[in-house]
Design an enzyme around this catalytic site. Structure first.
Site, PDB file in Angstrom:
ATOM      1  N   ASP A 493       0.802  -1.221   0.000  1.00 22.00           N
ATOM      2  CA  ASP A 493       0.000   0.000   0.000  1.00 22.00           C
ATOM      3  C   ASP A 493       0.835   1.271   0.000  1.00 22.00           C
ATOM      4  OD1 ASP A 493      -2.695  -0.464  -0.077  1.00 22.00           O
ATOM      5  OD2 ASP A 493      -2.866  -0.844   2.072  1.00 22.00           O
TER       6      ASP A 493
HETATM    7  C1  GLC Z   1      -1.918  -3.818   5.256  1.00 27.63           C
HETATM    8  C2  GLC Z   1      -3.088  -3.746   4.336  1.00 27.63           C
HETATM    9  C3  GLC Z   1      -2.868  -4.617   3.120  1.00 27.63           C
HETATM   10  C4  GLC Z   1      -1.553  -4.316   2.485  1.00 27.63           C
HETATM   11  C5  GLC Z   1      -0.439  -4.363   3.485  1.00 27.63           C
HETATM   12  C6  GLC Z   1       0.881  -3.945   2.908  1.00 27.63           C
HETATM   13  O1  GLC Z   1      -1.840  -5.069   5.835  1.00 27.63           O
HETATM   14  O2  GLC Z   1      -4.262  -4.136   4.987  1.00 27.63           O
HETATM   15  O3  GLC Z   1      -3.904  -4.436   2.190  1.00 27.63           O
HETATM   16  O4  GLC Z   1      -1.358  -5.226   1.455  1.00 27.63           O
HETATM   17  O5  GLC Z   1      -0.733  -3.533   4.571  1.00 27.63           O
HETATM   18  O6  GLC Z   1       0.920  -2.579   2.612  1.00 27.63           O
HETATM   19  C1  GLC Z   2      -1.565  -0.368   4.949  1.00 34.25           C
HETATM   20  C2  GLC Z   2      -0.140  -0.232   5.367  1.00 34.25           C
HETATM   21  C3  GLC Z   2       0.116   1.009   6.134  1.00 34.25           C
HETATM   22  C4  GLC Z   2      -0.468   2.192   5.433  1.00 34.25           C
HETATM   23  C5  GLC Z   2      -1.948   1.966   5.161  1.00 34.25           C
HETATM   24  C6  GLC Z   2      -2.564   3.105   4.447  1.00 34.25           C
HETATM   25  O1  GLC Z   2      -2.305  -0.757   6.014  1.00 34.25           O
HETATM   26  O2  GLC Z   2       0.267  -1.322   6.131  1.00 34.25           O
HETATM   27  O3  GLC Z   2       1.473   1.170   6.371  1.00 34.25           O
HETATM   28  O4  GLC Z   2      -0.281   3.332   6.170  1.00 34.25           O
HETATM   29  O5  GLC Z   2      -2.113   0.811   4.422  1.00 34.25           O
HETATM   30  O6  GLC Z   2      -3.933   2.987   4.392  1.00 34.25           O
END
Ligand code: GLC
Ligand code: GLC
Length: 822
Positions: A493
Site C-alpha cells: 500500500d
Molecule cells: C496492510 C493492508 C494490506 C496491504 C499491506 C501492505 O496489511 O491491509 O492491504 O497489502 O498492509 O501494505
Molecule cells: C496499509 C499499510 C500502512 C499504510 C496503510 C494506508 O495498512 O500497512 O502502512 O499506512 O495501508 O492505508
C-alpha cells in the site's frame, strides 16, 4: 498446572485450548475476540474493550478510548466494595481500572470466550465472558466466593459506558452528543436508547438476573466529574444514586448487595445485548420503547444453567470447526499453532477484516478487496459456505473494467467511494480467492452465479466473467516493459509511484499528482503468473478451451517479461518508477532488494529450472533475514522520496520501510518449499510464529498466540518489537504455508495433493483432514529424513499411483500412509 514454557506472562494450556495469562500487567493489553457471526466483542486480559453489532463503526454498543493513557481504558468493569474489614476495601477484580493489588490473578483466553479469575482478602471473583452462538449479546457470568473464615458484606457495582452508536460521531460531535443521551430503566435492566426516537430502530440493554439495590446511568454521577474509572465516587460511597442520564454520557451500572457466609458463593448472569424492532413496532407508549426482544433475550439467559449451556454450545462449535484440520506432532509449539491459534485467528481476520482491534479503531477501514480475498485462503476449509457468500459480496464491488473498489462497507456491502479504486493488484486476488474455494469444495457452480458489477444489478454477469475481467485488467494495463502498471499501489500500500505528494496530510493512497502512466510492478507480474494458471485451469475445467489457451499464452509471455525486465542479476526487481527507473535493484542507493517480488516470482515457479529461484532466495536470506523474520527491503529508505510515496515516509525499520512485514514472510516460506528446502522453509515459518516467540514476550510485547502485522526491523531502535496484532493477512498466509506447503496437504482441483517439504529432522507427523465430506487420516513417515519427495502412498491399504487423494463418499473415513523418500 503445567508451565511447560515458563515465561513471565503466561503459558499455553493445550488441553483446554486456552492461553493463560498469569499476571495482569502484560506488556500491552492481550486481547481475545468474542463472537463469530454478527455480534462481536473485543476483550482484553483486564476486561477492557468494547462490543458492536456487525459494524464496528456504525453500531457500536460500548465506548472505548483508543490511544488513551493509561492504555486500555473502558470495558465491562466490576467494582467490589468489601465492608467486612475495619475499613472498606474497594478493588477491581480485573485489575484495571483501579490497578488493584490482587492475591491471585489469571485470565484464560479461549476460543470465543475469556475467563478472568482473581482474589483479594479472602474474596474470590470469576468473570466468564462470551458471545453465545445464536444471540446478539455478551454474557458475563460473575461468581463471588467467600474464601475467608468470616462473613462478608459485599457491594458489587457493574459498569459499562455506552457509545452513541456511530463510533466516529461519538468521538467528535460533542456539541450534539452531550444533549442526546437517553436511557430507560426497568427492574434490573438498563436500556440505552439514544437516537431511538428518531431514525434508529435498535437499542442496547445491560441487565443482570437478580434484583438490584440501585443503579446509575449518568457517568458524572457515578464517577464524579473529575474522577477517572479508577476512582468511581459511587463505589467509594457504597450506594448507587439511581441517576437517569439525560444527555452527557450514558452509562450502565448495577449495584448488587452480596452477603456471603464463609465458603458461600453466588453467581450472577449479566447480559449486554443488542435489540431491534421493526419501524412500526418501536414503541410501547409515548417515550417507552418496545422491550419485547429484550425481554425474550433476558428470559433466555436468566439462569446460570442457560449461560453454561450456551458456553458448551460454543465449545462444541469450535471443536467441530477445528476437527476439520488437525495435526498430531511431537512439536507442541507447532501443534498449538496449527491446531488452534492460527486457525482461530483466520476466523477472526475473516470476520473483522482490518476493522476492529487494539490497533485498528473500528472506524477506519471497511472490508478490503485484496485483504478479504486473502483472508479466505486460511478460512475456506472451516466454513466454505460463508466463504462462498463472502466471495460474491466482494465480487459485486468489482467495476466493469475489472478494477475494483479497494474497500467496501460491511453493512451496505457497497464500494467505498472515499478510497475508490486503482490498486492494480486488487482484481487478481479475486481469482486467488475463488480458486481456493473451488479447490476446497469442488463447487464450480459458484462460477455461474450472477454478480453485479459496481453493486449495480443491471450490470450483473456470471462470476466467471468477473474472473475474466480480473485477468484481463492486468493485460489491459501494461507499461513500457510489458509489466503491469502499478496504479496507486500494489499489495504494498505504501509503494505509491504516481503520488508525488508534498502536502502534509494528503493521502498517499488516493493522491495522484503525477500520473506518469508508466510506473510498473514486478510484484503484480508475479501475482499474475501465480494466480493466472488457476484462471486457465478453471477455464479448462469448464470447457472454455480457447480461453484457457489464451490465458496460458498470456502467462507464458508474462514469465518471459519478468525474466527479461524483472531480473536484476541476483534477485527479482521490485518495480519501475514514474521515470522508468528501477526499484529494488543493486543500482539503487536504498531499497536495493525487496521481499515481495522474490516471493511471488518463485511461488509462481519462475527460475526453478534455471537456478534463478535459488539465487533469489539466497539473496533474500543474505540481505533481508533477521532472527525475528525477514524484513521487507534493504537498505531502508533514509529520506523521504517524492517518487516512492509512503514507503519512504516511515522511519527506517518500521512498517513497509524495512520492517518485518509478517504478511509476506510466508511467501518466502512457500517459495522455499518450491525449491525443496524444507529446513529453511520451516525456519522462516518459525521466525514470525508467535508461539515460537513466546519467550520474547517482553520484547515483542503483543500476544504470543496471535500473529502481528509487523515486527520492527533491524534498522529500528526497537528491533523485534511487534505491533498491529490480530488483523493481518499473515494469519491466512501463515496457515497456507504451514498446512499446504510445509506439511504439504494441499487442496487441488482433483483432490488433496500430498507434497510435504519439511526439515529432515521431522521424522513423522499425522494429519486429520476433512475434505469435501470425507475424512482422511494421513500419517507421514519420514524415517528416510528427506526434505521433500514421496516414496509411496497407500490409502486404506491400497497403493496409490499418484500423489492426489481423490474425493470420497460423504462421511467416509480413510487411512492414508505416506512414506517420504527420494
Ligand atoms: C496492510 C493492508 C494490506 C496491504 C499491506 C501492505 O496489511 O491491509 O492491504 O497489502 O498492509 O501494505
Ligand atoms: C496499509 C499499510 C500502512 C499504510 C496503510 C494506508 O495498512 O500497512 O502502512 O499506512 O495501508 O492505508
Amino acid at each position: 498446572m503445567q508451565y511447560d514454557n515458563p515465561v513471565n506472562y503466561g503459558y499455553f494450556d493445550d488441553k483446554m485450548r486456552e492461553y493463560v495469562i498469569t499476571r495482569p500487567d502484560t506488556p500491552y493489553p492481550w486481547i481475545n475476540y468474542l463472537g463469530c457471526d454478527d455480534f462481536y466483542g473485543l476483550f482484553s486480559n483486564t476486561s477492557g474493550g468494547y462490543c458492536f453489532y456487525r459494524d464496528a463503526r456504525m453500531l457500536r454498543l460500548t465506548r472505548y478510548r483508543y490511544n488513551n493513557a493509561p492504555a486500555d481504558a473502558g470495558g465491562r468493569y466490576f467494582y467490589i466494595c468489601d465492608s467486612s474489614g475495619e475499613s472498606k476495601d474497594i478493588w477491581s477484580p480485573s485489575w484495571m481500572p483501579m490497578k488493584s493489588k490482587l492475591d491471585r490473578y489469571e485470565c484464560r483466553h479461549g476460543l470465543g470466550y475469556s475467563r478472568i479469575s482473581s482474589a483479594r482478602n479472602g474474596l474470590f471473583f470469576s468473570q466468564l465472558s462470551f458471545v453465545p452462538l445464536k444471540d446478539n449479546c455478551e454474557i458475563h457470568k460473575i461468581t463471588l466466593c467467600n474464601e475467608s473464615g468470616t462473613e462478608k458484606n459485599i457491594d458489587m457495582f457493574s459498569f459499562v459506558e455506552f457509545c452513541l452508536w456511530n463510533a466516529n460521531d461519538d468521538m467528535t460531535n460533542f456539541q450534539r452528543n452531550y444533549s442526546i443521551g437517553e436511557v430507560e430503566i426497568e427492574g434490573s435492566a438498563i436500556y440505552h436508547k439514544t437516537e431511538y426516537r428518531e431514525r434508529r430502530n435498535h437499542y442496547a440493554v445491560w441487565a443482570v438476573n437478580v434484583p438490584v439495590a440501585g443503579f446509575d446511568t449518568d457517568r458524572e454521577t457515578f464517577l464524579g466529574l473529575y474522577n477517572g474509572f479508577d476512582h468511581p465516587q459511587t463505589v467509594f460511597t457504597g450506594t448507587a444514586n439511581n441517576s437517569i442520564a439525560s444527555g452527557w454520557a450514558p452509562i450502565g451500572s448495577h449495584h448488587i448487595k452480596v452477603p456471603l457466609k464463609p465458603g458461600e458463593s453466588k453467581t450472577f448472569v449479566f447480559v449486554l445485548g443488542y435489540c431491534e424492532n421493526s419501524s412500526d413496532q418501536k414503541w410501547e407508549s409515548l417515550y417507552v420503547i418496545n422491550k419485547k426482544p429484550a425481554h425474550a433475550l433476558l428470559e433466555k439467559y436468566h439462569s446460570e444453567e442457560a449461560a453454561d449451556t450456551a458456553l458448551a454450545e460454543l465449545k462444541e462449535y469450535w471443536d467441530k470447526l477445528l476437527s476439520r484440520f488437525s495435526m498430531q506432532t511431537d512439536d507442541k509449539t507447532l501443534g498449538r499453532m496449527v491446531n488452534v491459534w492460527n486457525q482461530y485467528q483466520c476466523m477472526v481476520t475473516f470476520n473483522m477484516s482490518r476493522s476492529a482491534s487494539y490497533f485498528e479503531s473500528g472506524i477506519g477501514r471497511g472490508m478490503g478487496f485484496r485483504d478479504s480475498n486473502q483472508d479466505l485462503l486460511g478460512f475456506v476449509h472451516l466454513v466454505p459456505e460463508r466463504a462462498r457468500t463472502r466471495i460474491l459480496d466482494i465480487a459485486a464491488t468489482q467495476l466493469p473494467d475489472g478494477s475494483a473498489y479497494h474497500q467496501y462497507q460491511p453493512l451496505t456491502k457497497r464500494g467505498n467511494n472515499d478510497i475508490g479504486s486503482g490498486f492494480n493488484d486488487d482484481p487478481l486476488w479475486l481469482i486467488c480467492g475463488v480458486a481456493a474455494y473451488i479447490k476446497e469444495t469442488g463447487d464450480y457452480s459458484i462460477l455461474d452465479e450472477q454478480v453485479p458489477f459496481d453493486n449495480d444489478e443491471t450490470l450483473s454477469d456470471s462470476l466467471f466473467i468477473h474472473l475474466k475481467r480480473s485477468f484481463d485488467f492486468t493485460l489491459n494495463n501494461l507499461g513500457p516493459h510489458g509489466l503491469p502498471l502499478i496504479g496507486r499501489a500494489d499489495w504494498n500500500d505504501c509503494l505509491n509511484l504516481n503520488c508525488f505528494s508534498k502536502t502534509p496530510g494528503e493521502s498517499f493512497q488516493t493522491t495522484a499528482n503525477y500520473e506518469s502512466g508508466i510506473a510498473e510492478s514486478v510484484l503484480i507480474a508475479g501475482i499474475f503468473t501465480f494466480v493466472g494458471p488457476d484462471y486457465a485451469e478453471i477455464c479448462r475445467r469448464t470447457n472454455r478451451k480457447e480461453e484457457a489457451e489464451r490465458a496460458d499464452k498470456a502467462i507464458t509471455d508474462m514469465i518471459k517479461t519478468i525474466n527479461t525486465h524483472g531480473w536484476d542479476g541476483n534477485w527479482f526487481l521490485r518495480a519501475y518508477d514514474a521515470m522508468g527507473k528501477k526499484i529494488g535493484s543493486h543500482e539503487c542507493e536504498d531499497g536495493q532488494i525487496f521481499i515481495e517480488s522474490n516471493g511471488f516470482a518463485v511461488m509462481a515457479g519462475i527460475g526453478i529450472n534455471d537456478g534463478r529461484a535459488v539465487t533469489a532466495l539466497n539473496a533474500v536470506k543474505e540481505k533481508l533475514d533477521t532472527p525475528y523474520g525477514i524484513v521487507l527491503q534493504q537498505p531502508a529508505y533514509k529520506e523521504y522520496h517524492l517518487e516512492l510515496g509512503e514507503i519512504s515516509s516511515y522511519p527506517p525499520g518500521y512498517k513497509e520501510n524495512a520492517g518485518i512485514f509478517c504478511h509476506n514472510n510466508p511467501w518466502i516460506t512457500i517459495a522455499e518449499t518450491r525449491i525443496g528446502r524444507g529446513e529453511r522453509a520451516f525456519e522462516t515459518y518459525k521466525k514470525i510464529c508467535p508461539a515460537y516467540r513466546e519467550e520474547d514476550s517482553r520484547l515483542r510485547r503483543v500476544e504470543p498466540y496471535a500473529y502481528a502485522q509487523m515486527v520492527a526491523g533491524k534498522d529500528a531502535p526497537r528491533f523485534g518489537e511487534a505491533k498491529n496484532s490480530w488483523l493481518t493477512g499473515t494469519a491466512a498466509w501463515a496457515f497456507v504455508s504451514i498446512s499446504q506447503y510445509i506439511l504439504g496437504i494441499r487442496p487441488v482441483y482433483d483432490g488433496l495433493l500430498i507434497d510435504p517439504c519439511i526439515p529432515p529432522g521431522m521424522k513423522s507427523f499425522s494429519i486429520t483432514r476433512y475434505f469435501r465430506g470425507a475424512v482422511y487420516k494421513i500419517t507421514i513417515d519420514n524415517t528416510a529424513g528427506v526434505e521433500k519427495g514421496i516414496g509411496s502412498i497407500t490409502m486404506d491399504g491400497k497403493p496409490l499411483d499418484n500423489v492426489i487423494l481423490p474425493p470420497k463418499d460423504q462421511g467416509s473415513i480413510h487411512e492414508v500412509l505416506v512414506v517420504m523418500g527420494l
